[in-house]
Design a protein around this motif. Structure first.
Motif, PDB file in Angstrom:
ATOM      1  N   CYS A 959       0.904  -1.199  -0.145  1.00  0.00           N
ATOM      2  CA  CYS A 959      -0.070   0.152   0.140  1.00  0.00           C
ATOM      3  C   CYS A 959       0.775   1.418   0.059  1.00  0.00           C
ATOM      4  O   CYS A 959       0.221   2.470  -0.185  1.00  0.00           O
ATOM      5  CB  CYS A 959      -0.882   0.068   1.076  1.00  0.00           C
ATOM      6  SG  CYS A 959      -2.244  -1.167   1.260  1.00  0.00           S
ATOM      7  N   TYR A 960       2.119   1.299   0.188  1.00  0.00           N
ATOM      8  CA  TYR A 960       2.882   2.330   0.313  1.00  0.00           C
ATOM      9  C   TYR A 960       4.103   2.358  -0.629  1.00  0.00           C
ATOM     10  O   TYR A 960       4.569   1.190  -0.738  1.00  0.00           O
ATOM     11  CB  TYR A 960       3.524   2.301   1.848  1.00  0.00           C
ATOM     12  CG  TYR A 960       2.718   2.319   2.967  1.00  0.00           C
ATOM     13  CD1 TYR A 960       2.286   3.617   3.483  1.00  0.00           C
ATOM     14  CD2 TYR A 960       2.002   1.308   3.491  1.00  0.00           C
ATOM     15  CE1 TYR A 960       1.190   3.393   4.568  1.00  0.00           C
ATOM     16  CE2 TYR A 960       1.294   1.268   4.467  1.00  0.00           C
ATOM     17  CZ  TYR A 960       0.788   2.455   4.957  1.00  0.00           C
ATOM     18  OH  TYR A 960      -0.185   2.487   6.035  1.00  0.00           O
ATOM     19  N   PRO A 961       4.147   3.648  -1.400  1.00  0.00           N
ATOM     20  CA  PRO A 961       5.459   3.466  -2.473  1.00  0.00           C
ATOM     21  C   PRO A 961       6.484   2.886  -2.219  1.00  0.00           C
ATOM     22  O   PRO A 961       7.078   2.073  -2.852  1.00  0.00           O
ATOM     23  CB  PRO A 961       5.418   4.907  -2.812  1.00  0.00           C
ATOM     24  CG  PRO A 961       4.033   5.660  -2.355  1.00  0.00           C
ATOM     25  CD  PRO A 961       3.703   4.697  -0.913  1.00  0.00           C
ATOM     26  N   GLN A 962       7.138   3.284  -1.170  1.00  0.00           N
ATOM     27  CA  GLN A 962       8.640   2.679  -0.770  1.00  0.00           C
ATOM     28  C   GLN A 962       8.551   1.331  -0.404  1.00  0.00           C
ATOM     29  O   GLN A 962       9.517   0.639  -0.919  1.00  0.00           O
ATOM     30  CB  GLN A 962       9.202   3.634   0.502  1.00  0.00           C
ATOM     31  CG  GLN A 962       9.209   4.986   0.185  1.00  0.00           C
ATOM     32  CD  GLN A 962      10.079   5.656   1.478  1.00  0.00           C
ATOM     33  OE1 GLN A 962       9.278   5.586   2.588  1.00  0.00           O
ATOM     34  NE2 GLN A 962      10.705   6.684   1.246  1.00  0.00           N
ATOM     35  N   TYR A1009     -10.327   4.564 -11.015  1.00  0.00           N
ATOM     36  CA  TYR A1009      -9.863   4.105  -9.708  1.00  0.00           C
ATOM     37  C   TYR A1009      -8.782   4.703  -9.100  1.00  0.00           C
ATOM     38  O   TYR A1009      -7.546   3.938  -8.866  1.00  0.00           O
ATOM     39  CB  TYR A1009      -9.621   2.631 -10.151  1.00  0.00           C
ATOM     40  CG  TYR A1009      -9.335   1.598  -8.808  1.00  0.00           C
ATOM     41  CD1 TYR A1009     -10.290   1.767  -7.832  1.00  0.00           C
ATOM     42  CD2 TYR A1009      -8.861   0.386  -8.784  1.00  0.00           C
ATOM     43  CE1 TYR A1009     -10.312   0.959  -6.591  1.00  0.00           C
ATOM     44  CE2 TYR A1009      -8.784  -0.214  -7.655  1.00  0.00           C
ATOM     45  CZ  TYR A1009      -9.631  -0.028  -6.696  1.00  0.00           C
ATOM     46  OH  TYR A1009      -9.571  -0.775  -5.518  1.00  0.00           O
ATOM     47  N   ARG A1010      -8.667   5.923  -9.203  1.00  0.00           N
ATOM     48  CA  ARG A1010      -7.524   6.614  -8.786  1.00  0.00           C
ATOM     49  C   ARG A1010      -7.855   7.525  -7.711  1.00  0.00           C
ATOM     50  O   ARG A1010      -7.134   8.269  -7.229  1.00  0.00           O
ATOM     51  CB  ARG A1010      -7.207   7.822 -10.023  1.00  0.00           C
ATOM     52  CG  ARG A1010      -6.636   7.125 -11.241  1.00  0.00           C
ATOM     53  CD  ARG A1010      -6.273   7.866 -12.437  1.00  0.00           C
ATOM     54  NE  ARG A1010      -7.831   8.516 -12.927  1.00  0.00           N
ATOM     55  CZ  ARG A1010      -8.424   7.863 -13.791  1.00  0.00           C
ATOM     56  NH1 ARG A1010      -8.245   6.561 -14.316  1.00  0.00           N
ATOM     57  NH2 ARG A1010      -9.653   8.516 -14.007  1.00  0.00           N
ATOM     58  N   TYR A1011      -8.941   7.161  -6.828  1.00  0.00           N
ATOM     59  CA  TYR A1011      -9.309   7.882  -5.760  1.00  0.00           C
ATOM     60  C   TYR A1011      -8.470   7.274  -4.456  1.00  0.00           C
ATOM     61  O   TYR A1011      -8.330   5.989  -4.460  1.00  0.00           O
ATOM     62  CB  TYR A1011     -10.938   7.760  -5.660  1.00  0.00           C
ATOM     63  CG  TYR A1011     -11.192   6.403  -5.606  1.00  0.00           C
ATOM     64  CD1 TYR A1011     -11.418   5.730  -4.514  1.00  0.00           C
ATOM     65  CD2 TYR A1011     -11.905   6.023  -6.706  1.00  0.00           C
ATOM     66  CE1 TYR A1011     -12.113   4.551  -4.420  1.00  0.00           C
ATOM     67  CE2 TYR A1011     -12.571   4.723  -6.592  1.00  0.00           C
ATOM     68  CZ  TYR A1011     -12.623   3.933  -5.433  1.00  0.00           C
ATOM     69  OH  TYR A1011     -13.132   2.664  -5.452  1.00  0.00           O
ATOM     70  N   THR A1012      -8.496   7.903  -3.389  1.00  0.00           N
ATOM     71  CA  THR A1012      -8.074   7.632  -2.076  1.00  0.00           C
ATOM     72  C   THR A1012      -9.058   7.281  -1.232  1.00  0.00           C
ATOM     73  O   THR A1012      -9.091   6.406  -0.480  1.00  0.00           O
ATOM     74  CB  THR A1012      -6.882   8.641  -1.553  1.00  0.00           C
ATOM     75  OG1 THR A1012      -5.810   8.932  -2.396  1.00  0.00           O
ATOM     76  CG2 THR A1012      -6.418   8.172  -0.341  1.00  0.00           C
ATOM     77  N   ARG A1013      -9.818   8.348  -1.408  1.00  0.00           N
ATOM     78  CA  ARG A1013     -11.352   7.958  -0.548  1.00  0.00           C
ATOM     79  C   ARG A1013     -12.652   8.100  -1.291  1.00  0.00           C
ATOM     80  O   ARG A1013     -12.369   8.878  -2.316  1.00  0.00           O
ATOM     81  CB  ARG A1013     -11.477   9.011   0.530  1.00  0.00           C
ATOM     82  CG  ARG A1013     -10.306   8.693   1.622  1.00  0.00           C
ATOM     83  CD  ARG A1013     -10.637   9.962   2.878  1.00  0.00           C
ATOM     84  NE  ARG A1013     -11.734   9.336   3.678  1.00  0.00           N
ATOM     85  CZ  ARG A1013     -12.618  10.117   4.444  1.00  0.00           C
ATOM     86  NH1 ARG A1013     -12.326  11.381   4.343  1.00  0.00           N
ATOM     87  NH2 ARG A1013     -13.779   9.501   5.163  1.00  0.00           N
ATOM     88  N   LEU A1014     -13.511   7.459  -1.197  1.00  0.00           N
ATOM     89  CA  LEU A1014     -14.762   7.519  -1.944  1.00  0.00           C
ATOM     90  C   LEU A1014     -15.160   8.875  -2.046  1.00  0.00           C
ATOM     91  O   LEU A1014     -15.613   9.659  -1.314  1.00  0.00           O
ATOM     92  CB  LEU A1014     -15.923   6.546  -1.430  1.00  0.00           C
ATOM     93  CG  LEU A1014     -15.337   4.937  -1.753  1.00  0.00           C
ATOM     94  CD1 LEU A1014     -16.236   4.038  -1.016  1.00  0.00           C
ATOM     95  CD2 LEU A1014     -15.209   4.506  -3.405  1.00  0.00           C
ATOM     96  N   PRO A1015     -15.779   9.279  -3.264  1.00  0.00           N
ATOM     97  CA  PRO A1015     -16.057  10.928  -3.250  1.00  0.00           C
ATOM     98  C   PRO A1015     -17.364  10.989  -2.243  1.00  0.00           C
ATOM     99  O   PRO A1015     -17.325  12.205  -1.712  1.00  0.00           O
ATOM    100  CB  PRO A1015     -16.931  10.667  -4.792  1.00  0.00           C
ATOM    101  CG  PRO A1015     -16.425   9.743  -5.448  1.00  0.00           C
ATOM    102  CD  PRO A1015     -16.015   8.463  -4.296  1.00  0.00           C
ATOM    103  N   ASN A1026      -4.037   7.187   8.458  1.00  0.00           N
ATOM    104  CA  ASN A1026      -2.585   6.334   8.212  1.00  0.00           C
ATOM    105  C   ASN A1026      -2.974   5.045   7.917  1.00  0.00           C
ATOM    106  O   ASN A1026      -2.354   4.279   7.635  1.00  0.00           O
ATOM    107  CB  ASN A1026      -1.872   6.361   9.367  1.00  0.00           C
ATOM    108  CG  ASN A1026      -1.032   7.849   9.740  1.00  0.00           C
ATOM    109  OD1 ASN A1026      -0.761   8.373   8.914  1.00  0.00           O
ATOM    110  ND2 ASN A1026      -1.121   8.006  10.887  1.00  0.00           N
ATOM    111  N   LEU A1027      -4.319   4.455   7.899  1.00  0.00           N
ATOM    112  CA  LEU A1027      -4.661   3.192   7.558  1.00  0.00           C
ATOM    113  C   LEU A1027      -4.133   2.938   6.237  1.00  0.00           C
ATOM    114  O   LEU A1027      -4.109   3.731   5.156  1.00  0.00           O
ATOM    115  CB  LEU A1027      -6.174   3.270   7.708  1.00  0.00           C
ATOM    116  CG  LEU A1027      -6.880   2.925   8.908  1.00  0.00           C
ATOM    117  CD1 LEU A1027      -8.301   2.867   8.962  1.00  0.00           C
ATOM    118  CD2 LEU A1027      -6.353   1.619   9.746  1.00  0.00           C
ATOM    119  N   PRO A1028      -3.688   1.674   5.946  1.00  0.00           N
ATOM    120  CA  PRO A1028      -3.324   1.264   4.509  1.00  0.00           C
ATOM    121  C   PRO A1028      -4.236   1.447   3.418  1.00  0.00           C
ATOM    122  O   PRO A1028      -3.794   1.957   2.332  1.00  0.00           O
ATOM    123  CB  PRO A1028      -2.904  -0.144   4.746  1.00  0.00           C
ATOM    124  CG  PRO A1028      -2.858  -0.470   6.208  1.00  0.00           C
ATOM    125  CD  PRO A1028      -3.651   0.584   6.843  1.00  0.00           C
TER     126      PRO A1028
END
Length: 1330
Positions: A959-962, A1009-1015, A1026-1028
């Motif tokens: 879930c995290y880029p690094q 499907y580019r959202y972090t949270r639903l609209p 901070n949740l994955p």
């Protein structure tokens, strides 16, 4: 007790010269000089009048005994009047009434002063009451929970609901709820914390009760209390489960005496005066030397005094200790006289090493006191020191804590005293781990943090998702000044705390010393035995909270222990350059299977140890030269059966007896009186059953009893044994008749402690010395300790940082509201300003508290400790993995610690410290990624819990880029193996986490499907940003490519994987629809508008699973479209038909006007926040667009044909996506769904593709409707009634359509109708004549 006839004393024959090779002593000095010396040391009291040197009587050793007794007898008259003070009734020694004065279940310590609640609300009173005068007693608070402390009369009757303060004649203070109680309750006092001392004062002359907290009066709590004939008050307490305190009625000096108030127990005045007088004599001896050449007495610095074998001085000291030693067995005198004297020696400052007098005094104690006397004296001294350290208030320079730790260090520097204390006191009687704990102040002002940190600061900038924005470039000048001033204050605080931590590390280094000069076991091995026992008590009693060491102690203990271990480790590296440094430390794998280390029945990766010994005995023999005795396997199997029968019952120590008897229990009960043997009190007839097997079976605990020379030669015995084994092996190769017998496990499990700790080295393990073997075992214990409770505490303390964040957000919102508040509403402005003031005050308090927590728990040094532990675990796992099947012997906690320590570094230590700045950070991430990728589906790991933990850790990792980039950096072979395991069929395994991993690899590439949270959730605040699941999309194109390669190359795997995904989607969506039907029915009931929260949670989970499964299908069809559209593949047509069927079902359920889905979504029930049109419709749309727009022409025609031929297809459902359905049917007050409304989430290109798809399907459906001929019902498939019959089964000749029989044959080979085994399927065409 002195002998009148000479210098020899009856208590002990004193040895005047300590070594035979020292020169002979010259004897006693001349008579005049001796007399002058003795008169100087033992001067006549003022009562006898002054006497000049010329006229006083000559004093010799023959007369000294009588002279000293005469001097001491002068003080015996003073205590007569003290015992006759009116107003107190009861025994002279005041304790808790464990015979009749209690209610509920309680643990009472062996000194009857400490108590722990063991039921809902237990009460107990003291044995002594007061009816006149002014009295006080102290309560040492060990836990800050629910307790009511005060006074009660004999008439008070308590129960499990009502305690002290809940009845008319009882009065109590409750610092947990900050209230006072006397039937009714009102606000009073301050909140207390663990480590505080409450003084309870009663003035029966004025009728008042007052309480003090750490010596500060809280004011009169009760006035005009009932007094008079027949009324007497007992000290009493009521406390809830697990809460603990200790009372001081006067058996020890009061920490905060109050003028005019007397303790309930009279101090030993005569003994106190006598002890102080004798101490004065001792000080005189220390500061006086005899110049035999000049024949005169010389004053000297007592700090440089040494025992030199001078008989005059030694015999003088022997007379003093003849009276002084028995007094030093009494706790009051040890604390008031001896401890204060020793503390005064260190008051001059400087390092502890600069004050050798304490070492000399301890030598004197062991020389001139009986062994039982010096043992009791040291025990009481350490108990007093620990109590003083634990219950000292926090002041800005931490002076009290430093003072007591310095004396503890000085005592432990004395080898004989250290060994005695380690063997008998520090772990068995005391909570010595308390010495390594630095308590967090609850009241910032009293701790002086306002002086250290005068300026406070907190984050003031937040993004739209509620996260702190760290860009300091946008700070104002004022914000920057505040932040820097705050950081300077935090730095000052950290420097002061580091002084305490350094002393604590010194104490641990003394305990870990293995270079002791004396005989017997070295200190390190005594510590190691006690440490393993301590771990056993905490590992074996996880279900019984009263015997566990508190996690806050564990955290500090772990950090100090890591520092001490690493310092010794690197010292060994400097002496032995061939060994590895602490930076590369690891635990060799043979410790896990050679039986030298006891893991207390903790779970192994491969299951039970007895099972592993049976199944892997051949591998043990072949790889590690270890032979398992069959009798031992049978014995351990029987042990496991016993354990299974005892599962669920609380493990109790074997010394438990019936009510009221002594209960021998582990030493980690929370009571600060630190007793090990305790009474268990119960008002019910409770019997404590003795288990059939004790907690620590003798046959399983490895007790170290190495000889002295083995103990003190830095663990070099292994090299010798290795040489012997190699010699035997060479002999066996030289002669076939001589067979080298491998090492037996029974031999390895002998009593020689570290001797043989590394035996059984596998061939894969490098033949290189690591470090001293005892350090390896302690390191193994440190890893276990982190797993037991340290990680839990690290996660718990983050709450303060979260509170700062929440209050900062609230303050910012309030500031913005004040700025917008209209001037015509002064009432609103006033309320907002009050809120602003409250939030600012709370933030000032919390920011200073957070500074303390960051310095003691989340500092850079602590972060490096946890990081080092992570790397130790990673290297240990890698070495164990290289052993092949023997990897199964590794305890599960190593993998748990590797995952949890990484989680702690990432989530708990930021933002004050950044994980990216750690040395070797990227390499460590890659190593951990390789471990997770390999072992989440490792067949050697059988435990369900650990497998789930590995899967969840990998899911969080991607879930995290690094960390995702770290997964991409592992070798390609491991990446392909990981993806192959992820693509295993979703059957008979926890597939939800696997699906989540695949979704995260795709998120950011799918349709909308580019959202972090639903609209629809953007306006609500996330519970934890901070949740994955709330991280920004970071797809992995590399792993997507691996997935495409695997699915395209392995046709069977692709078919079974997609078939299982479609099965699970069918189940998840069906369950979701069934649940929302029940929710709708429950919501419409007029009599009970209530829905079970658990049902709502399960419903939301089924919806989320449906969406994620659709996204995996979208990912698959995008990466490998031929799986569905290339009909030369055997299962392609079937998979496409199943997919079309499911997509049509989802669309019809979700898009129907005024349908069930609409109604439940509009309810907006808590728990169903994620259920909305957007996530599921865009997932379906993404699949349709991929097969109907982005494929080649042949694939598009095949997909359209299958989709339109499905009887459930409705063009209206496709039109609904763009808001083109039956708009008139929509209610006027509800906005119609349309993808056009989500311009921030769906690109223009994607919208155009949906419009193109709709146009295409509209045309195709018109053509299909025009060309479709009516079909007879007899020609339809008898299974689905949707398609024509097109297949005939062999040998039974029953018929159905191809889609139904192909889908059925993927899971079952029996005929639908007759249950005959189907051997083949042939095409069927209806004869023309029919």
């Amino acid at each position: 007790m002195s002998s009148k006839g000479g210098t020899a004393l009856s208590r002990r024959n004193y040895r005047l010269a300590s070594d035979t090779d020292k020169p002979k002593v010259t004897g006693i000095v001349n008579e005049k000089l001796l007399s002058d010396y003795l008169h100087h040391v033992f001067p006549a009291s003022s009562k006898q009048g002054p006497a000049s040197a010329a006229y006083r009587k000559t004093l010799t050793f023959q007369d000294l005994g009588a002279h000293l007794e005469k001097l001491l007898a002068e003080d015996n008259v003073t205590e007569e009047s003290r015992d006759q003070i009116e107003g107190c009734l009861g025994p002279s020694t005041v304790v808790l009434d464990h015979s009749s004065g209690f209610e509920g279940l309680l643990f009472v310590d062996d000194d009857l002063l400490g108590v722990i609640g063991h039921s809902n609300f237990s009460s107990i009173r003291a044995t002594t009451c007061v009816y006149k005068g002014k009295w006080v007693y102290e309560v040492l608070i060990s836990s800050q929970g629910l307790m009511q402390i005060g006074w009660c009369t004999l008439n008070c009757r308590f129960n499990q609901e009502e305690g002290v303060g809940d009845t008319p004649d009882s009065y109590a203070y409750d610092g947990n709820r900050v209230r006072k109680w006397n039937v009714t309750t009102t606000n009073y006092g301050k909140s207390w914390a663990a480590g505080d001392i409450v003084s309870c004062l009663i003035d029966l002359d004025e009728g008042n009760i007052t309480f003090c907290l750490n010596g500060q009066s809280l004011g009169v709590a009760f006035s005009n209390i009932k007094t008079g004939p027949g009324v007497a008050y007992f000290p009493a307490i009521s406390l809830s489960f697990k809460e603990s305190v200790a009372f001081n009625f006067g058996s020890r000096p009061l920490r905060y005496p109050v003028e005019g108030y007397l303790p309930l127990q009279s101090p030993p005045t005569t003994d106190l005066i006598k002890a102080n007088r004798l101490l004065g004599y001792l000080k005189t001896v220390l500061s006086t030397s005899i110049d035999t050449q000049e024949e005169k007495l010389v004053e000297r610095d007592s700090g440089t005094w040494q025992i030199q074998g001078d008989p005059t001085i030694l015999v003088t000291l022997a007379h003093i200790f003849n009276h002084f030693a028995p007094l030093m067995c009494k706790v009051y005198l040890v604390e008031d006289v001896l401890m204060n004297f020793l503390l005064s020696i260190l008051e001059g400052g400087g390092s502890v090493e600069e004050h050798p007098l304490i070492q000399q005094l301890l030598d004197l104690f062991w020389l001139l006191m009986e062994e039982h006397e010096v043992s009791e004296c040291l025990k009481q001294l350490m108990m007093s020191l620990l109590r003083a350290y634990r219950f000292s208030p926090i002041i800005p320079d931490l002076g009290f804590q430093i003072h007591y730790l310095r004396l503890t260090t000085a005592i432990l520097r004395h080898e004989k005293s250290r060994k005695y204390l380690l063997s008998n006191v520090l772990f068995d009687v005391l909570r010595s781990v308390v010495f390594f704990y630095i308590k967090t102040p609850l009241r910032v002002k009293e701790a002086g943090l306002e002086e250290l940190i005068p300026t406070t600061w907190w984050p003031t900038r937040f993004d739209k998702e509620g996260k702190d924005e760290r860009d300091t470039r946008e700070e104002t000048a004022e914000e920057r000044l505040r932040r820097r001033a705050y950081e300077r204050g935090c730095h000052r605080l950290k420097k002061r705390i580091e002084v305490v931590e350094e002393l604590q590390v010194q104490i641990l280094r003394l305990m870990l010393n293995n270079k002791d000069k004396g005989t017997g076991e070295a200190s390190r091995y005594i510590f190691l035995n006690k440490f393993r026992k301590f771990l056993q008590e905490n590992a074996s009693n996880r279900g019984n909270p009263t015997v566990l060491c508190p996690p806050e102690y564990m955290v500090c203990f772990l950090h100090r222990l890591i520092t001490a271990i690493r310092s010794y480790w690197d010292e060994g590296k400097r002496k032995s350059p061939g060994s590895i440094s602490s930076e590369d430390a690891y635990v060799p794998p043979q410790l896990f299977y050679n039986g030298k280390v006891d893991y207390f029945d903790l779970q192994r990766l491969g299951g039970l140890l007895s099972h592993l010994k049976k199944t892997l005995k051949d591998d043990l023999a072949a790889k590690a030269n270890i032979i398992i005795d069959p009798a031992e396997i049978q014995a351990t199997s029987m042990d496991d059966l016993d354990e299974d029968e005892e599962t669920g019952a609380a493990q109790r120590p074997s010394g438990a007896v019936a009510m009221g008897g002594a209960l021998a229990r582990p030493s980690w009960l929370s009571s600060p009186t630190l007793g090990r043997a305790n009474r268990f009190l119960s008002t019910a007839a409770v019997s404590l059953m003795t288990p059939r097997r004790p907690l620590a079976p003798p046959e399983k605990v490895k007790v170290r009893t190495l000889a002295v020379e083995q103990r003190t030669e830095e663990d070099r015995q292994h090299d010798f044994k290795k040489h012997v084994c190699s010699t035997l092996q060479s002999q066996s190769t030289a002669s076939q008749e001589i067979r080298w017998k491998p090492i037996s496990l029974a031999m390895i499990e002998g009593s020689h402690g570290n001797d043989g700790l590394l035996l059984g080295r596998p061939f894969e393990e490098p033949d290189q010395p690591i470090t001293e073997k005892s350090l390896l075992e302690i390191l193994d214990g440190v890893v276990m300790m982190y797993n037991l409770s340290v990680h839990q505490q690290l996660s718990k303390m983050v709450v303060v940082s979260d509170d700062v964040h929440e209050y900062a957000v609230a303050l910012k919102d309030t500031d913005e509201k004040i700025a917008r508040c209209p001037s015509r509403r002064p009432d609103i402005l006033e309320e907002l300003q009050k809120s602003q003031k409250v939030f600012a005050e709370k933030l000032n308090h919390l920011s200073r508290r957070l500074a303390w927590i960051n310095a003691t728990i989340y500092s850079k040094d602590k972060m490096l400790d946890v990081y080092w532990l992570l790397r130790v675990c990673i290297r240990t796992i890698e070495h164990a993995d290289s052993t092949g099947s023997l990897f199964a012997f590794m305890p599960e906690f190593y993998l748990n610690v590797a995952m949890n320590s990484y989680s702690a570094l990432k989530n708990y230590f930021s933002p004050s410290n950044c994980m990216e700045e750690l040395p070797g950070y990227e390499d460590t991430l890659t190593q951990l990624a390789a471990i997770l990728a390999k072992h989440f589906a490792d067949p050697r790991i059988v435990g369900t819990d650990i497998k789930d933990s590995l899967m969840q850790a990998l899911a969080s990792y991607v879930c995290y880029p690094q960390s995702l980039r770290a997964v991409e950096r592992i070798p390609e072979e491991q990446r392909m193996a990981m993806m192959r395991n992820l693509l295993a069929p979703y059957e008979q395994r926890p597939w939800a986490q696997t699906n989540w991993i695949l979704v995260r690899l795709w998120r950011g590439c799918g349709f909308g499907y580019r959202y972090t949270r639903l609209p629809h959730l953007l306006k609500t605040k996330p519970e934890d940003a901070n949740l994955p699941s709330l991280q920004k999309p970071c797809p992995s194109l590399l792993l997507q490519r691996h997935m495409a390669e695997l699915l395209s190359q392995d046709k069977d795997m692709a078919a079974s994987f997609l078939n299982s995904v479609l099965n699970q989607l069918n189940w998840a969506f069906s369950e979701f629809i069934g649940m929302i039907q029940e929710i709708q029915q429950a919501a419409e009931r007029p009599e009970r508008n209530f829905v079970d929260t658990r049902q709502l949670k399960v419903c939301a989970t089924c919806f989320d699973l449906s969406v994620s499964l659709l996204r995996v299908l979208e990912m698959t069809i995008t990466l490998v479209p031929e799986i569905f559209l290339d009909w030369t593949r055997p299962s392609a047509e079937l998979l496409l038909r199943r997919l079309a069927q499911l997509l049509n079902q989802v669309l019809n359920r979700v898009t129907a006007e005024r349908n069930l889905f609409d109604r439940v979504v509009n309810l907006r029930l808590p728990g169903l926040e994620s259920v909305d049109h957007y996530p599921i419709l865009v997932a379906v749309t993404g699949i349709l667009v991929r097969i109907l727009v982005d494929s080649d022409k042949q694939g598009i025609l095949r997909a359209a044909s299958v989709l339109l031929s499905d009887p459930c297809f409705q063009l209206r459902s496709i039109q609904y996506l763009l808001g083109e359905g039956d708009v008139g049917a929509a209610s006027a007050d509800r906005k119609h769904f349309s993808l056009h409304a989500y311009t921030d989430y769906i690109s223009t290109e994607e919208e155009q593709k949906v419009e193109q798809m709709l146009t295409f399907l509209t045309e195709e459906s018109k053509q299909a409707a025009a060309s479709t001929a009516p079909t007879s019902e007899d020609d339809l498939c008898p299974i689905c009634y949707a398609h024509s019959i097109s297949a005939i089964f062999k040998p039974c000749s029953h018929k159905s359509c191809k889609a139904c029989i192909n889908q059925h044959l993927m899971n079952n080979k029996d005929c639908f109708f007759c249950k005959a085994t189907i051997t083949g399927v042939e095409d069927y065409t209806k004869p023309a004549s029919s």
